[in-house]
Write a protein that holds these residues in place. Structure first.
Motif, mmCIF file in Angstrom:
data_model
loop_
_atom_site.group_PDB
_atom_site.id
_atom_site.type_symbol
_atom_site.label_atom_id
_atom_site.label_comp_id
_atom_site.label_asym_id
_atom_site.label_seq_id
_atom_site.Cartn_x
_atom_site.Cartn_y
_atom_site.Cartn_z
ATOM 1 N N ALA A 60 0.835 -1.207 0.000
ATOM 2 C CA ALA A 60 0.000 0.000 0.000
ATOM 3 C C ALA A 60 0.869 1.255 0.000
ATOM 4 C CB ALA A 60 -0.931 -0.005 1.205
ATOM 5 N N GLN A 61 1.945 1.250 0.770
ATOM 6 C CA GLN A 61 2.847 2.409 0.802
ATOM 7 C C GLN A 61 3.550 2.598 -0.540
ATOM 8 O OE1 GLN A 61 5.029 1.147 4.318
ATOM 9 N NE2 GLN A 61 4.253 2.935 5.424
ATOM 10 N N VAL A 62 4.003 1.504 -1.138
ATOM 11 C CA VAL A 62 4.641 1.592 -2.457
ATOM 12 C C VAL A 62 3.638 2.167 -3.461
ATOM 13 C CG1 VAL A 62 5.626 0.269 -4.373
ATOM 14 C CG2 VAL A 62 6.297 -0.264 -2.025
ATOM 15 N N THR A 63 2.407 1.702 -3.400
ATOM 16 C CA THR A 63 1.362 2.186 -4.303
ATOM 17 C C THR A 63 1.125 3.671 -4.109
ATOM 18 O OG1 THR A 63 0.281 0.022 -4.245
ATOM 19 C CG2 THR A 63 -1.044 1.887 -5.022
ATOM 20 N N ASN A 64 0.970 4.096 -2.873
ATOM 21 C CA ASN A 64 0.713 5.508 -2.591
ATOM 22 C C ASN A 64 1.894 6.388 -2.987
ATOM 23 O OD1 ASN A 64 -1.859 5.043 -1.598
ATOM 24 N ND2 ASN A 64 -1.148 4.746 0.490
ATOM 25 N N LEU A 65 3.092 5.915 -2.742
ATOM 26 C CA LEU A 65 4.287 6.676 -3.111
ATOM 27 C C LEU A 65 4.382 6.821 -4.631
ATOM 28 C CD1 LEU A 65 6.909 8.104 -2.422
ATOM 29 C CD2 LEU A 65 7.980 5.870 -2.141
ATOM 30 N N LEU A 66 4.193 5.727 -5.356
ATOM 31 C CA LEU A 66 4.253 5.791 -6.813
ATOM 32 C C LEU A 66 3.121 6.639 -7.385
ATOM 33 C CD1 LEU A 66 5.391 2.184 -7.699
ATOM 34 C CD2 LEU A 66 6.684 4.308 -8.015
ATOM 35 N N ASN A 67 1.932 6.526 -6.828
ATOM 36 C CA ASN A 67 0.821 7.348 -7.310
ATOM 37 C C ASN A 67 1.115 8.835 -7.097
ATOM 38 O OD1 ASN A 67 -0.824 5.378 -8.428
ATOM 39 N ND2 ASN A 67 -1.909 5.006 -6.509
ATOM 40 N N ALA A 96 -1.311 6.814 -15.230
ATOM 41 C CA ALA A 96 -2.577 6.318 -14.683
ATOM 42 C C ALA A 96 -2.340 5.845 -13.252
ATOM 43 C CB ALA A 96 -3.098 5.167 -15.540
ATOM 44 N N PRO A 97 -3.323 6.011 -12.381
ATOM 45 C CA PRO A 97 -3.166 5.555 -10.995
ATOM 46 C C PRO A 97 -2.953 4.042 -10.916
ATOM 47 C CG PRO A 97 -5.137 6.903 -11.232
ATOM 48 C CD PRO A 97 -4.606 6.648 -12.610
ATOM 49 N N ARG A 98 -2.202 3.643 -9.938
ATOM 50 C CA ARG A 98 -1.940 2.219 -9.688
ATOM 51 C C ARG A 98 -2.888 1.715 -8.606
ATOM 52 N NH1 ARG A 98 3.587 0.600 -10.926
ATOM 53 N NH2 ARG A 98 4.711 2.341 -11.861
ATOM 54 N N THR A 99 -3.120 0.414 -8.610
ATOM 55 C CA THR A 99 -3.880 -0.210 -7.529
ATOM 56 C C THR A 99 -2.912 -1.046 -6.690
ATOM 57 O OG1 THR A 99 -4.374 -2.212 -8.781
ATOM 58 C CG2 THR A 99 -5.943 -0.370 -8.982
ATOM 59 N N ILE A 100 -3.318 -1.311 -5.473
ATOM 60 C CA ILE A 100 -2.473 -2.126 -4.594
ATOM 61 C C ILE A 100 -2.286 -3.517 -5.187
ATOM 62 C CG2 ILE A 100 -2.297 -3.201 -2.317
ATOM 63 C CD1 ILE A 100 -3.769 -0.737 -1.201
ATOM 64 N N SER A 101 -3.323 -4.088 -5.769
ATOM 65 C CA SER A 101 -3.199 -5.441 -6.324
ATOM 66 C C SER A 101 -2.217 -5.456 -7.502
ATOM 67 C CB SER A 101 -4.555 -6.015 -6.721
ATOM 68 O OG SER A 101 -5.171 -5.218 -7.700
#
Length: 132
Positions: free
Chosen positions: A99-106, A117-122
């Protein structure tokens, strides 16, 4: 259940849920400030020929699928960003959750001229599962 009780329950639930979501709302920005900005700059500008920029970086779009692993494991190979070669070690951070990797990349991929485009956690989890 009385109408008043349902109303109070609804408000209580709303306040509770809002609190849960607001804690992570700006997590990507906070993680960037804590873990990335000291090298890549507050505005993602990098540091001359020493540290590559994140702002307007072609590397982010050209290597999108590799970025979760890069954040997790770091890198120590030459990379080319916007036509300039960089050969400095970037430490990874194995303690970052998916989740942190996703939020950081987003955060990174939607600021400073980056428009991914936004990423999802999955999706990020699937990419992290492929890391060496």
């Amino acid at each position: 259940m009385s109408i008043q009780f349902r109303f109070l329950l609804g408000i209580s639930l709303s306040i509770t849920l809002t609190g849960c979501f607001s804690n992570n709302r700006h997590q990507g920005e906070k993680l960037y400030a804590q873990k990335c900005a000291s090298c890549h700059g507050e505005q993602g500008q990098g540091l001359g020929r020493l540290i590559p920029p994140i702002a307007g970086s072609d590397y982010l779009t050209d290597h999108r699928a590799e970025l979760p692993c890069l954040l997790r494991n770091g890198q120590n190979e030459v990379i080319v960003v916007n036509g300039v070669g960089y050969h400095n070690v970037m430490p990874g951070n194995k303690s970052l959750s998916p989740a942190q990797v996703t939020n950081l990349l987003n955060y990174i991929e939607s600021h400073w001229g980056n428009e991914a485009a936004p990423r999802t956690i999955s999706d990020v989890q699937a990419q992290l599962d492929k890391c060496h």
